[in-house]
Design an enzyme around this catalytic site. Structure first.
Site, mmCIF file in Angstrom:
data_model
loop_
_atom_site.group_PDB
_atom_site.id
_atom_site.type_symbol
_atom_site.label_atom_id
_atom_site.label_comp_id
_atom_site.label_asym_id
_atom_site.label_seq_id
_atom_site.Cartn_x
_atom_site.Cartn_y
_atom_site.Cartn_z
ATOM 1 N N LYS A 251 1.101 10.332 9.597
ATOM 2 C CA LYS A 251 2.227 9.737 8.774
ATOM 3 C C LYS A 251 2.771 10.833 7.652
ATOM 4 O O LYS A 251 2.044 11.964 7.430
ATOM 5 C CB LYS A 251 1.757 8.701 7.809
ATOM 6 C CG LYS A 251 2.723 8.055 6.678
ATOM 7 C CD LYS A 251 2.083 6.880 6.047
ATOM 8 C CE LYS A 251 2.757 6.187 5.314
ATOM 9 N NZ LYS A 251 2.237 5.096 4.332
ATOM 10 N N ILE B 114 8.063 4.558 -0.065
ATOM 11 C CA ILE B 114 6.788 4.031 0.749
ATOM 12 C C ILE B 114 6.211 2.891 -0.055
ATOM 13 O O ILE B 114 5.049 2.388 -0.119
ATOM 14 C CB ILE B 114 5.501 5.161 0.575
ATOM 15 C CG1 ILE B 114 6.288 6.633 0.231
ATOM 16 C CG2 ILE B 114 4.479 5.189 1.578
ATOM 17 C CD1 ILE B 114 5.126 7.957 0.248
ATOM 18 N N SER C 133 4.450 0.530 5.257
ATOM 19 C CA SER C 133 5.066 1.791 5.373
ATOM 20 C C SER C 133 4.917 2.809 6.311
ATOM 21 O O SER C 133 5.690 3.853 6.289
ATOM 22 C CB SER C 133 5.035 2.591 3.769
ATOM 23 O OG SER C 133 3.607 3.170 3.539
ATOM 24 N N ILE D 75 -1.787 1.157 0.716
ATOM 25 C CA ILE D 75 -1.938 0.769 -0.619
ATOM 26 C C ILE D 75 -1.653 -0.643 -0.889
ATOM 27 O O ILE D 75 -2.130 -1.312 -1.953
ATOM 28 C CB ILE D 75 -0.977 1.625 -1.489
ATOM 29 C CG1 ILE D 75 -1.764 1.547 -3.216
ATOM 30 C CG2 ILE D 75 0.431 1.293 -1.639
ATOM 31 C CD1 ILE D 75 -0.910 2.474 -4.151
ATOM 32 N N ALA D 76 -0.979 -1.485 -0.155
ATOM 33 C CA ALA D 76 -0.823 -2.799 -0.166
ATOM 34 C C ALA D 76 -0.601 -3.362 1.156
ATOM 35 O O ALA D 76 -0.330 -4.844 1.264
ATOM 36 C CB ALA D 76 0.411 -3.020 -1.041
ATOM 37 N N GLY D 77 -0.816 -2.811 2.376
ATOM 38 C CA GLY D 77 -0.799 -3.381 3.874
ATOM 39 C C GLY D 77 0.088 -2.457 4.506
ATOM 40 O O GLY D 77 0.442 -2.685 5.709
ATOM 41 N N SER D 78 0.023 -0.948 4.100
ATOM 42 C CA SER D 78 1.167 0.006 4.965
ATOM 43 C C SER D 78 0.383 0.340 6.170
ATOM 44 O O SER D 78 1.208 0.952 6.922
ATOM 45 C CB SER D 78 1.288 1.274 3.914
ATOM 46 O OG SER D 78 1.919 0.702 2.876
#
Length: 547
Positions: free
Chosen positions: A137, A186, A212, A233-236
């Site tokens: 990434k 992001i 992201s 960090i939340a589903g990326s």
């Protein structure tokens, strides 16, 4: 020239021109031949750029199998690297999935590794990822290349050194060859920014590739990579894995070195932390990656690393799996419900596997707190970075509403931490009281959505908040039987109905992947991967029977 205070449109034009120059003429394809196509998965096989051997190398193996071929000297590292560079170049032209391209440097490293192999001739002494091309990434520093994270203000500021993980992967024998696209800030489910533009989903270009880590997802779907690394960090990691029909693993924070990663949360706001993890074409490749990292001295690379050893746990013969139908906020759409039920039916018909229904407590309150963690200082930090080059806010970021969330006070931060601690204790009790090895549930209430429509991440971000590891496993795709049903099926209120209404039936969502999410105990990542391998094998055997 530094990019700050220059107009983002000029920066973007220059950056895109640099990308194009990195793709050799003989690897370019006439894009006008593919105008109007929404399904791009077969293009690399028939466009004439790849030889038959290169198609075999990039199409027929996962990373675990390819490593065996490299060690057996079936192909040289150079052959394998060139094949993946060419296929990544095709993926870039088709989906706009790359940011930084360093094919030439990768091929030179491959030649060096080949020379090392010839001088050694002992395959047992080779490092565990010897000769394997791995993509990253964009947010990982790679020396000599920008870590722009899709923001104009960070273009033309090449990293002075490798991120901790990039350095470790090189020491483990990997070949790094490209970095992949992500969204502005992001923080959205669409990998779209004002520098590189939007990444398309190669399975259906009318749907998002996710975010992201969406560039990575599209690249791996097209097999321009078979093992890449994202952040979550939340589903990326998990959202683009769902959208692109691949495997994605969000490990516990700190297990995979994270130093030298540009996060766009304000420095020092140590709330819910990002974690690095693999995205791959098989479950066992996620285990391969985790094992290689845990067996290395990660503490030497990253001061924040948690150096847990690889234990070599035996395969699990008996499993007790908690089944979560929904998160209590959003109702899963028809293909999502069917995919989960298919997986559960397979588990229930398997000897040694027991399932139990589980309800998740307080998810709405937890999600609100997670958003508060992400926006501790409000939107000023982000707006300032956009303003340096005059960037507008991208539509998907605007749709999330994150930039309208106010900041909090120091006391508010302490209260967030207190509630999080209590929630983690409650969820651990939930797992232990039910004596479950893992939870299986959807990774989202919907499949990949039309562009700029992904607004929430409640199904994935819960586990970031609690720091429980989680893996996405593809199980199916939208089928003709997945008709849209009445909005009365959405049982959690107006916002639920709004999201539910986005699913209009199989025509618009053709070939959209369907997946499940498997969640385990914090810092028991190896044990989770043992569970995942069993569940994936059950699903894979069923697929073979049907085939």
């Amino acid at each position: 020239m530094p990019s700050a205070n220059r107009n983002y449109q000029l920066i973007a034009a220059e950056k895109k021109a640099q990308q194009w120059e990195k793709i050799p003429d003989q690897w370019r394809i006439p894009m006008e031949n593919f105008e109007g196509m929404t399904y791009l998965m077969d293009v690399p096989l028939h466009c004439g750029v790849l030889s038959d051997t290169e198609i075999e190398i990039t199409s027929d193996y996962d990373a675990t199998a390819l490593l065996e071929k490299l060690k057996a000297r079936v192909w040289s590292v150079e052959q394998v690297t060139v094949a993946f560079c060419k296929r990544a170049a095709l993926a870039q032209q088709l989906t706009n999935c790359l940011t930084e391209i360093f094919f030439d440097e990768a091929i030179e490293r491959a030649k060096d590794l080949d020379r090392q192999f010839i001088s050694n001739l002992d395959s047992k002494a080779l490092p565990p990822l010897f000769g394997l091309p791995i993509s990253l990434k964009d947010s990982f520093d790679v020396a000599g290349y920008d870590t722009s994270t899709g923001l104009g203000c960070y273009v033309d500021q090449p990293a002075e050194s490798n991120s901790a993980l990039a350095a470790l992967l090189i020491d483990l024998g990997a070949v790094l060859y490209c970095k992949t696209n992500l969204p502005q800030a992001i923080m959205t489910g669409d990998s779209h920014n004002n520098v590189f533009g939007r990444t398309l989903n190669p399975r259906n270009t009318l749907l998002t590739a996710g975010g992201s880590t969406g560039g990575e997802g599209a690249l791996i779907a097209l097999r321009g990579s078979i093992l890449g690394v994202g952040t979550d960090i939340a589903g990326s990691i998990r959202i683009p894995s769902l959208c692109n029909g691949i495997y994605g693993f969000r490990p516990s924070v700190g297990l995979i070195p994270h130093g030298g990663v540009r996060d766009l949360t304000p420095p020092g706001t140590d709330g819910v932390r990002s974690t690095a993890g693999p995205m791959a074409t098989s479950a066992r490749d996620c285990s391969l990656f985790l094992k290689a990292i845990l067996q290395a001295d990660t503490w030497k690379y990253d001061s924040t690393a948690i150096s847990l050893p690889w234990q070599g746990l035996p395969s699990m013969r008996k499993l007790r799996i908690g089944v979560v139908q929904n998160d209590g906020i959003y109702t899963p759409t028809p293909p999502v419900r069917r995919g989960l039920q298919k997986a559960v039916n397979l588990l229930n018909s398997t000897d040694g596997v027991e399932t139990i229904s589980i309800d998740l407590p307080s998810v709405l309150e937890i999600y609100r707190d997670l958003v508060a963690y992400m926006m501790l200082l409000g939107n000023n930090y982000y707006q300032e970075q956009f303003a340096r080059t005059g960037e507008p806010v991208i539509p998907s970021l605007k749709a999330t509403g994150l930039l309208s969330v106010p900041g909090t006070t120091l006391e508010g931060f302490f209260n967030l931490n207190d509630r999080r601690s209590k929630a983690a204790k409650a969820y651990l009790k939930l797992f232990c009281d039910n004596q479950i090895d893992a939870i299986i549930m959807p990774p989202s209430q919907h499949t990949a959505l039309p562009l700029d429509c992904w607004k929430t991440a409640t199904y994935t971000s819960l586990w970031n908040y609690l720091d429980f590891p989680a893996v996405v496993i593809p199980v199916d795709e939208v089928a003709d039987i997945d008709h849209a049903d009445d909005l009365t099926r959405a049982e959690f209120g107006a916002e639920d109905k709004e999201m539910y209404s986005l699913y209009t039936g199989p025509d618009q969502y053709k070939r959209a992947p369907v997946a499940v999410q498997v969640v385990g105990y914090r810092h028991r990542d190896e044990a989770l991967m043992r569970v995942v391998e069993v569940l994936d094998l059950i699903n894979h055997k069923q697929s073979l029977v049907k085939g």
